[in-house]
Design a protein around this motif. Structure first.
Motif, PDB file in Angstrom:
ATOM      1  N   THR A 313       0.747  -1.056   0.052  1.00 25.32           N
ATOM      2  CA  THR A 313      -0.048  -0.088   0.174  1.00 25.32           C
ATOM      3  C   THR A 313       0.787   1.179  -0.039  1.00 25.32           C
ATOM      4  O   THR A 313       0.632   2.120  -0.721  1.00 25.32           O
ATOM      5  CB  THR A 313      -0.957  -0.126   1.133  1.00 25.32           C
ATOM      6  N   PHE A 314       1.886   1.031   0.658  1.00 27.15           N
ATOM      7  CA  PHE A 314       2.970   2.427   0.831  1.00 27.15           C
ATOM      8  C   PHE A 314       3.533   2.705  -0.691  1.00 27.15           C
ATOM      9  O   PHE A 314       3.310   3.898  -0.821  1.00 27.15           O
ATOM     10  CB  PHE A 314       4.098   1.987   1.746  1.00 27.15           C
ATOM     11  N   PHE A 315       3.905   1.691  -1.412  1.00 24.60           N
ATOM     12  CA  PHE A 315       4.369   2.008  -2.656  1.00 24.60           C
ATOM     13  C   PHE A 315       3.421   2.173  -3.562  1.00 24.60           C
ATOM     14  O   PHE A 315       3.636   3.285  -4.275  1.00 24.60           O
ATOM     15  CB  PHE A 315       5.120   0.500  -3.067  1.00 24.60           C
ATOM     16  N   ILE A 316       2.128   2.055  -3.477  1.00 31.89           N
ATOM     17  CA  ILE A 316       1.091   2.306  -4.450  1.00 31.89           C
ATOM     18  C   ILE A 316       0.646   3.950  -4.107  1.00 31.89           C
ATOM     19  O   ILE A 316       0.825   4.761  -5.012  1.00 31.89           O
ATOM     20  CB  ILE A 316      -0.160   1.552  -4.222  1.00 31.89           C
ATOM     21  N   GLY A 317       0.873   4.236  -2.681  1.00 35.01           N
ATOM     22  CA  GLY A 317       0.626   5.586  -2.410  1.00 35.01           C
ATOM     23  C   GLY A 317       1.749   6.579  -2.710  1.00 35.01           C
ATOM     24  O   GLY A 317       1.710   7.612  -3.422  1.00 35.01           O
ATOM     25  N   ALA A 318       2.943   6.147  -2.419  1.00 37.03           N
ATOM     26  CA  ALA A 318       4.144   6.887  -2.751  1.00 37.03           C
ATOM     27  C   ALA A 318       4.347   7.075  -4.272  1.00 37.03           C
ATOM     28  O   ALA A 318       4.713   8.241  -4.651  1.00 37.03           O
ATOM     29  CB  ALA A 318       5.347   6.269  -2.326  1.00 37.03           C
ATOM     30  N   PHE A 319       4.142   6.161  -5.060  1.00 38.08           N
ATOM     31  CA  PHE A 319       4.292   6.204  -6.436  1.00 38.08           C
ATOM     32  C   PHE A 319       3.067   7.161  -6.914  1.00 38.08           C
ATOM     33  O   PHE A 319       3.372   7.956  -8.084  1.00 38.08           O
ATOM     34  CB  PHE A 319       3.993   4.734  -7.104  1.00 38.08           C
ATOM     35  N   SER A 320       1.816   6.904  -6.615  1.00 33.07           N
ATOM     36  CA  SER A 320       0.902   7.982  -6.899  1.00 33.07           C
ATOM     37  C   SER A 320       1.180   9.485  -6.661  1.00 33.07           C
ATOM     38  O   SER A 320       1.066  10.399  -7.347  1.00 33.07           O
ATOM     39  CB  SER A 320      -0.566   7.587  -6.254  1.00 33.07           C
ATOM     40  N   VAL A 321       1.605   9.584  -5.246  1.00 30.46           N
ATOM     41  CA  VAL A 321       1.955  10.962  -4.868  1.00 30.46           C
ATOM     42  C   VAL A 321       3.075  11.560  -5.935  1.00 30.46           C
ATOM     43  O   VAL A 321       3.088  12.598  -6.188  1.00 30.46           O
ATOM     44  CB  VAL A 321       2.273  10.847  -3.415  1.00 30.46           C
ATOM     45  N   MET A 322       4.184  10.601  -5.692  1.00 35.59           N
ATOM     46  CA  MET A 322       5.213  11.576  -6.687  1.00 35.59           C
ATOM     47  C   MET A 322       4.659  11.520  -8.190  1.00 35.59           C
ATOM     48  O   MET A 322       5.082  12.446  -8.551  1.00 35.59           O
ATOM     49  CB  MET A 322       6.287  10.162  -6.512  1.00 35.59           C
ATOM     50  N   SER A 323       4.194  10.447  -8.975  1.00 36.51           N
ATOM     51  CA  SER A 323       3.561  10.849 -10.024  1.00 36.51           C
ATOM     52  C   SER A 323       2.712  12.100 -10.223  1.00 36.51           C
ATOM     53  O   SER A 323       2.823  12.895 -11.021  1.00 36.51           O
ATOM     54  CB  SER A 323       2.828   9.626 -10.670  1.00 36.51           C
ATOM     55  N   GLY A 324       1.793  12.134  -9.312  1.00 42.31           N
ATOM     56  CA  GLY A 324       0.743  13.264  -9.158  1.00 42.31           C
ATOM     57  C   GLY A 324       1.650  14.693  -9.035  1.00 42.31           C
ATOM     58  O   GLY A 324       0.996  15.499 -10.072  1.00 42.31           O
ATOM     59  N   ILE A 325       2.585  14.860  -8.148  1.00 44.11           N
ATOM     60  CA  ILE A 325       3.154  15.983  -8.053  1.00 44.11           C
ATOM     61  C   ILE A 325       4.249  16.385  -9.205  1.00 44.11           C
ATOM     62  O   ILE A 325       4.078  17.471  -9.714  1.00 44.11           O
ATOM     63  CB  ILE A 325       4.244  15.898  -6.874  1.00 44.11           C
ATOM     64  N   ILE A 326       4.743  15.364  -9.890  1.00 48.90           N
ATOM     65  CA  ILE A 326       5.507  15.660 -11.229  1.00 48.90           C
ATOM     66  C   ILE A 326       4.605  16.034 -12.117  1.00 48.90           C
ATOM     67  O   ILE A 326       4.932  17.108 -13.173  1.00 48.90           O
ATOM     68  CB  ILE A 326       6.203  14.357 -11.469  1.00 48.90           C
ATOM     69  N   ILE A 327       3.670  15.501 -12.325  1.00 48.33           N
ATOM     70  CA  ILE A 327       2.496  15.651 -13.527  1.00 48.33           C
ATOM     71  C   ILE A 327       1.870  17.145 -13.188  1.00 48.33           C
ATOM     72  O   ILE A 327       1.803  18.152 -14.012  1.00 48.33           O
ATOM     73  CB  ILE A 327       1.308  14.941 -13.561  1.00 48.33           C
TER      74      ILE A 327
END
Length: 397
Positions: A313-327
């Motif tokens: 779950t942490f990896f899913i959340g972290a990847f989503s947050v990182m992707s969202g911020i970059i986008i």
């Protein structure tokens, strides 16, 4: 070594369940992209506004008639201000809006401001930052300094002459561009044309020789601003003295109100995170129960299972947050097409300028916490409930 082994399995599980992983990452990344873009934008707008507000005069004197701010006659104020102790300098200023039609035939407006050139760059009176060209000097009639957005809108560079239509729309005044403002505080300078007093009155038309818009006042001791403001108000009928602290508060309130829509987006963001977390809880399917039962049967304890699922779950959340911020940052860098008019509606009226971008550490931290924490909470409780079930019962259930 044990934790590294659990980490490897967590990553492998995410790839083995691509559809379920992407069904969470994609909507979460999209939500975070919107929220991060708006967060960084409003942080930048407020920062620009407060940076500019720091250069406000200690007191700005206006004239009010019937509750409305109107122009004033400088000589009426000059004698009174000269007699008040603690005032270091004061001067008349004129300003107003001028309409023009851009290259796309859209009606726009920009600000014309007139000052005495002797007042510029004297430290405690008024400071301006020029990126190209020079500042105004004595004798610079029909010469001016433009903001970047205005210069671009009028297709002007240093040395060019812009034909500025007067406020009564009857004639044009030629203005030679001698300087371009720095874009460090573009929210106030982007649409500004700074000229001398005589030229400003010629463009704005309705100001007489001794008439001005307001009077910036600078003090020997800024801490005495409230007392001196009260003296000005008592000495001159209709005077409305605004201290620097009041103007700062008005600026903060103004941009707080403009960001009301942004706070609505935050509420929607939180609601969506709760829904996604709830979706995760409801997806504790037969296969997942069977998987947990098998893990317990081969010797995994409840703690190790919870670590495994928490990592996933942490990896899913972290990847989503990182992707969202970059986008979100990338979207703002390309000037937010489609969303720009929504978040800076004044671009329909004033010259267009690039969206400011400022990345505040606390904002990033808040996005990270709110992007990951609800997901963790949404998975730990149901995983623990299944993890304490007997392995045989979990497999057969």
């Amino acid at each position: 070594m044990k934790h590294f082994y659990i980490l490897q399995i967590a990553i492998k599980n995410l790839f083995n369940h691509k559809f379920q992983t992407l069904s969470i990452i994609l909507p979460l990344s999209f939500i975070i992209a919107i929220v991060s873009a708006l967060s960084f934008f409003f942080d930048a707008v407020e920062k620009d506004a407060l940076m500019a507000a720091n250069s406000f005069p200690d007191i700005l004197v206006q004239q009010q008639v019937g509750g409305r701010t109107e122009s004033l006659f400088f000589d009426k104020y000059e004698d009174v201000l000269d007699k008040i102790k603690g005032i270091k300098s004061f001067f008349p200023r004129v300003w107003g809006y001028i309409n023009y039609t851009d290259k796309n035939n859209n009606s726009k407006a920009f600000v014309v401001m007139g000052l005495d050139p002797n007042l510029l760059n004297k430290g405690n009176t008024i400071e301006i930052t020029i990126e190209q060209g020079r500042t105004l000097k004595n004798g610079d009639t029909h010469r001016g300094i433009m903001g970047k957005a205005l210069a671009r809108a009028l297709n002007c560079n240093i040395g060019d002459t812009a034909q500025i239509t007067t406020s009564d729309m009857r004639r044009k005044v030629p203005i030679e561009v001698i300087g371009i403002f720095d874009a460090s505080v573009q929210i106030y300078t982007a649409d500004l044309l700074l000229v001398d007093l005589k030229t400003a009155k010629e463009i704005l038309c309705f100001y007489s020789e001794n008439e001005s818009s307001d009077i910036p006042v600078y003090l020997t001791n800024p801490l005495m601003a409230n007392n001196i403001a009260q003296q000005i108000s008592a000495e001159i009928d209709g005077a409305r003295p605004l201290t620097k602290s009041i103007m700062l508060n008005l600026t903060k309130q103004s941009f707080g109100q403009k960001s009301g829509f942004f706070y609505l987006i935050w509420i929607v963001f939180l609601a969506n995170l709760i829904l996604i977390a709830w979706s995760l809880m409801s997806q504790i399917s037969f296969n997942l129960q069977k998987e947990i039962g098998i893990l317990k049967a081969i010797g995994w304890d409840t703690g190790d299972i919870m670590k495994l699922k928490t990592m996933e779950t942490f990896f899913i959340g972290a990847f989503s947050v990182m992707s969202g911020i970059i986008i979100g940052i990338s979207y703002m860098f390309i000037n937010a097409p489609g969303l720009k008019k929504l978040i800076i509606g004044w671009a329909d009226i004033y010259p267009d300028f690039p969206i400011p971008l400022y990345i505040e550490k606390t904002t990033v931290l808040l996005i990270v916490v709110l992007g990951i924490l609800p997901l963790l909470i949404g998975t730990i409780i149901p995983i623990w409930k299944i993890g304490i079930i007997d392995p045989d019962e979990a497999i057969r259930k």
